[in-house]
Write a protein that holds these residues in place. Structure first.
Motif, PDB file in Angstrom:
ATOM      1  N   ALA A 107       0.824  -1.216   0.000  1.00 59.36           N
ATOM      2  CA  ALA A 107       0.000   0.000   0.000  1.00 59.36           C
ATOM      3  C   ALA A 107       0.855   1.261   0.000  1.00 59.36           C
ATOM      4  N   MET A 108       2.163   1.094   0.013  1.00 59.06           N
ATOM      5  CA  MET A 108       3.052   2.270   0.010  1.00 59.06           C
ATOM      6  C   MET A 108       4.293   1.948  -0.796  1.00 59.06           C
ATOM      7  N   LYS A 109       4.074   1.448  -2.033  1.00 57.47           N
ATOM      8  CA  LYS A 109       5.246   0.999  -2.790  1.00 57.47           C
ATOM      9  C   LYS A 109       5.865   2.124  -3.601  1.00 57.47           C
ATOM     10  N   ILE A 110       7.120   1.924  -3.923  1.00 58.65           N
ATOM     11  CA  ILE A 110       7.825   2.836  -4.815  1.00 58.65           C
ATOM     12  C   ILE A 110       7.994   2.131  -6.160  1.00 58.65           C
ATOM     13  N   GLY A 111       7.947   2.900  -7.238  1.00 56.98           N
ATOM     14  CA  GLY A 111       8.103   2.320  -8.571  1.00 56.98           C
ATOM     15  C   GLY A 111       9.533   2.423  -9.076  1.00 56.98           C
ATOM     16  N   LYS A 112       9.757   1.857 -10.249  1.00 54.35           N
ATOM     17  CA  LYS A 112      11.104   1.848 -10.838  1.00 54.35           C
ATOM     18  C   LYS A 112      11.655   3.261 -11.012  1.00 54.35           C
ATOM     19  N   GLU A 113      10.776   4.216 -11.369  1.00 53.32           N
ATOM     20  CA  GLU A 113      11.253   5.579 -11.617  1.00 53.32           C
ATOM     21  C   GLU A 113      11.789   6.219 -10.335  1.00 53.32           C
ATOM     22  N   GLY A 114      11.131   5.906  -9.221  1.00 57.96           N
ATOM     23  CA  GLY A 114      11.586   6.452  -7.940  1.00 57.96           C
ATOM     24  C   GLY A 114      12.907   5.834  -7.507  1.00 57.96           C
ATOM     25  N   ILE A 115      13.041   4.532  -7.736  1.00 62.01           N
ATOM     26  CA  ILE A 115      14.275   3.842  -7.328  1.00 62.01           C
ATOM     27  C   ILE A 115      15.449   4.322  -8.185  1.00 62.01           C
ATOM     28  N   LEU A 116      15.257   4.306  -9.520  1.00 64.11           N
ATOM     29  CA  LEU A 116      16.364   4.721 -10.399  1.00 64.11           C
ATOM     30  C   LEU A 116      16.681   6.206 -10.227  1.00 64.11           C
ATOM     31  N   GLY A 117      15.644   7.023 -10.078  1.00 61.58           N
ATOM     32  CA  GLY A 117      15.866   8.450  -9.855  1.00 61.58           C
ATOM     33  C   GLY A 117      16.576   8.685  -8.536  1.00 61.58           C
ATOM     34  N   GLY A 118      16.193   7.954  -7.511  1.00 62.38           N
ATOM     35  CA  GLY A 118      16.810   8.091  -6.194  1.00 62.38           C
ATOM     36  C   GLY A 118      18.268   7.649  -6.205  1.00 62.38           C
ATOM     37  N   MET A 119      18.556   6.549  -6.903  1.00 55.85           N
ATOM     38  CA  MET A 119      19.952   6.092  -7.013  1.00 55.85           C
ATOM     39  C   MET A 119      20.802   7.157  -7.699  1.00 55.85           C
ATOM     40  N   ALA A 120      20.248   7.732  -8.769  1.00 54.98           N
ATOM     41  CA  ALA A 120      20.999   8.770  -9.510  1.00 54.98           C
ATOM     42  C   ALA A 120      21.219   9.990  -8.620  1.00 54.98           C
ATOM     43  N   ALA A 121      20.220  10.321  -7.803  1.00 56.40           N
ATOM     44  CA  ALA A 121      20.360  11.481  -6.912  1.00 56.40           C
ATOM     45  C   ALA A 121      21.467  11.228  -5.887  1.00 56.40           C
ATOM     46  N   LEU A 122      21.525  10.010  -5.358  1.00 56.37           N
ATOM     47  CA  LEU A 122      22.582   9.671  -4.394  1.00 56.37           C
ATOM     48  C   LEU A 122      23.966   9.783  -5.043  1.00 56.37           C
ATOM     49  N   GLU A 123      24.066   9.280  -6.275  1.00 57.27           N
ATOM     50  CA  GLU A 123      25.373   9.316  -6.936  1.00 57.27           C
ATOM     51  C   GLU A 123      25.761  10.747  -7.299  1.00 57.27           C
ATOM     52  N   ALA A 124      24.758  11.567  -7.644  1.00 54.97           N
ATOM     53  CA  ALA A 124      25.046  12.979  -7.943  1.00 54.97           C
ATOM     54  C   ALA A 124      25.487  13.701  -6.671  1.00 54.97           C
ATOM     55  N   TRP A 125      24.921  13.315  -5.541  1.00 54.39           N
ATOM     56  CA  TRP A 125      25.272  13.905  -4.245  1.00 54.39           C
ATOM     57  C   TRP A 125      26.743  13.647  -3.925  1.00 54.39           C
ATOM     58  N   GLU A 126      27.187  12.433  -4.276  1.00 51.05           N
ATOM     59  CA  GLU A 126      28.581  12.023  -4.047  1.00 51.05           C
ATOM     60  C   GLU A 126      29.538  12.902  -4.858  1.00 51.05           C
ATOM     61  N   ARG A 127      29.104  13.278  -6.064  1.00 47.82           N
ATOM     62  CA  ARG A 127      29.991  14.028  -6.975  1.00 47.82           C
ATOM     63  C   ARG A 127      29.837  15.532  -6.841  1.00 47.82           C
ATOM     64  N   ARG A 128      28.767  15.992  -6.182  1.00 44.86           N
ATOM     65  CA  ARG A 128      28.439  17.421  -6.177  1.00 44.86           C
ATOM     66  C   ARG A 128      29.561  18.264  -5.562  1.00 44.86           C
ATOM     67  N   ASP A 129      29.745  19.465  -6.102  1.00 46.99           N
ATOM     68  CA  ASP A 129      30.696  20.418  -5.527  1.00 46.99           C
ATOM     69  C   ASP A 129      29.963  21.158  -4.403  1.00 46.99           C
ATOM     70  N   HIS A 130      29.980  20.557  -3.218  1.00 47.83           N
ATOM     71  CA  HIS A 130      29.193  21.091  -2.106  1.00 47.83           C
ATOM     72  C   HIS A 130      29.647  22.495  -1.707  1.00 47.83           C
ATOM     73  N   ALA A 131      30.955  22.749  -1.820  1.00 49.59           N
ATOM     74  CA  ALA A 131      31.469  24.076  -1.449  1.00 49.59           C
ATOM     75  C   ALA A 131      30.895  25.144  -2.383  1.00 49.59           C
ATOM     76  N   ALA A 132      30.773  24.816  -3.657  1.00 50.13           N
ATOM     77  CA  ALA A 132      30.232  25.783  -4.621  1.00 50.13           C
ATOM     78  C   ALA A 132      28.761  26.063  -4.325  1.00 50.13           C
ATOM     79  N   VAL A 133      28.013  25.019  -3.973  1.00 48.50           N
ATOM     80  CA  VAL A 133      26.599  25.201  -3.634  1.00 48.50           C
ATOM     81  C   VAL A 133      26.468  26.113  -2.417  1.00 48.50           C
ATOM     82  N   ARG A 134      27.323  25.901  -1.428  1.00 48.64           N
ATOM     83  CA  ARG A 134      27.285  26.725  -0.219  1.00 48.64           C
ATOM     84  C   ARG A 134      27.618  28.187  -0.537  1.00 48.64           C
TER      85      ARG A 134
END
Ligand SMILES: *Cc1c(COP(=O)(O)O)cnc(C)c1O
Length: 399
Positions: A243-270
């Motif tokens: 009753a509270m499932k996630i679909g493929k788009e959420g999983i793949l999008g979420g994985m990509a977001a995590l990997e982008a977080w790893e690569r992000r230039d956090h200092a530049a964002v700040r």
């Protein structure tokens, strides 16, 4: 981004100076996550296999043994509680939310019984769990927790959030030690925290994060933790998790977001966020009726916000009235108003698009000018303001 589709629907344009809010569509999803979610839509995948790959990404970023995606953090908590009650017993998984024959008590520090848009205790009850509050709102000590741990305890639940009562709380390390001393696993809600590793390092057994908050993913929940518990949580998809499932788009999008977080230039964002804060500080300082200051995040996330204190006598209106007027314009300017009863709101720079900080400052100044001449302010008490918000909610779908 183009607003053409949103405009065609007649939707209000939004400038988001409030942070990451579910009611505003959560995150500004980054390019990588958008592309991944989009590409997923036209293909079939083995979801079990995809979630196993997701586990690999989550473990790399969190240091946990295992992980998976859920519909959101709230779902992650409900399923986490379920996992602690059923283990991997498939019959018990189908039996929920009837918890007959299972441990079903969840010990929560009383000051952690928050409402993040819905009450957290309801997320426990949704699985069939019973919340057992330890201590009082602003006084939770070891002996309070120890007294509540017993043979019916299925889990401890701990929250790291600005919503938590700030004073008199027990630390996560101590909470984990007490629970583990009674063989009780600990679930940690870190839905909007930046620190992906700290709770796991302190021994938490299941930790939930929202993919759609600071990570900039599509709506989803990220669970990291002990492999056996993550597996039991994942198996809930054969029961209440359906009753509270996630679909493929959420999983793949979420994985990509995590990997982008790893690569992000956090200092530049700040640096970019800092420039927006400086603009606000420069334009709003010394204006009649306002006091402004840069304030760090309460729970130590690497983000500063501008506190805007509204003096109703000299500004001619209350802080909540100013927030309302900003929200009533086109575009609507949404400020962080969850503590507005204290006479201030916050401007959060993290979800602004470039240039929007100027629009925000200009609109605040013009609303102040209007209030000074029109004398229409100071009409609505905070209680009336709240009541009006409740009435508006009950009148949905009318805006
Ligand atoms: C946002 C939030 C939640 C809810 O997260 P969702 O992923 O939207 O379900 C739960 N707890 C806290 C502390 C939050 O900030």
């Amino acid at each position: 981004m183009t607003h053409s589709k949103l405009a065609r629907l007649g939707l209000t344009r939004v400038i988001n100076a409030s942070g990451t809010m579910t009611a505003l569509g959560a995150a500004q999803v980054g390019d990588d996550a958008r592309q991944a979610a989009c590409e997923a839509m036209g293909d079939f995948v083995m979801i079990d296999e995809l979630q196993a790959r997701a586990s690999g990404v989550i473990t790399r970023l969190t240091g946990a043994e295992g992980g998976c995606f859920t519909a959101c953090s709230a779902a992650g908590m409900t399923l986490g509680v379920a996992a602690c009650m059923t283990g991997s017993n498939l019959a018990r998984i189908e039996q929920l939310p009837d918890t007959g024959g299972m441990r079903n008590e969840v010990v929560v520090p009383a000051g952690h019984l928050i409402n993040f848009g819905a009450p957290i205790e309801q997320m426990v009850r949704l699985a069939g769990g019973r919340v057992i509050a330890a201590g009082s709102a602003a006084d939770v000590q070891s002996y309070h927790v120890t007294a509540k741990l017993g043979s019916a305890t299925a889990a401890g639940l701990y929250v790291v959030s600005h919503h938590v009562v700030p004073d008199g709380q027990i630390g996560l390390e101590d909470f984990v030690a007490l629970c583990h001393g009674s063989d009780v696993p600990v679930i940690v809600d870190m839905a909007s925290e930046y620190d992906l590793k700290g709770a796991i390092a302190l021994g938490a057994d299941l930790v939930v994060y929202s993919a759609h908050k600071f990570l900039g993913g599509p709506t989803g929940g990220i669970v990291a933790g002990r492999l056996d518990l993550v597996r039991s949580l994942y198996l809930q998809n054969r029961g209440i998790g359906r009753a509270m499932k996630i679909g493929k788009e959420g999983i793949l999008g979420g994985m990509a977001a995590l990997e982008a977080w790893e690569r992000r230039d956090h200092a530049a964002v700040r640096r970019e966020e800092r420039q927006r804060l400086e603009h606000w500080l420069g334009t709003l300082s010394g204006k009649q009726g306002l006091a402004v200051e840069i304030t760090p995040d309460w729970t130590g996330n690497p983000i500063d916000r501008l506190r805007v204190i509204v003096d109703p006598r000299t500004a001619g209106l209350f802080a909540w009235e100013l927030a309302d007027r900003l929200a009533a314009g086109d575009p609507a300017i949404m400020v962080r108003d969850d503590l507005v009863e204290h006479g201030h709101f916050f401007l959060d720079p993290c979800n602004l698009r470039s240039g929007e900080e100027k629009i925000v400052a200009d609109r605040i100044l013009s609303e102040l000018d209007r209030a000074a001449t029109a004398a229409e302010g100071r009409q609505m008490t905070f209680a009336e303001w709240r009541q009006r918000a409740t009435e508006a909610a009950l009148a949905w779908p009318r805006r």
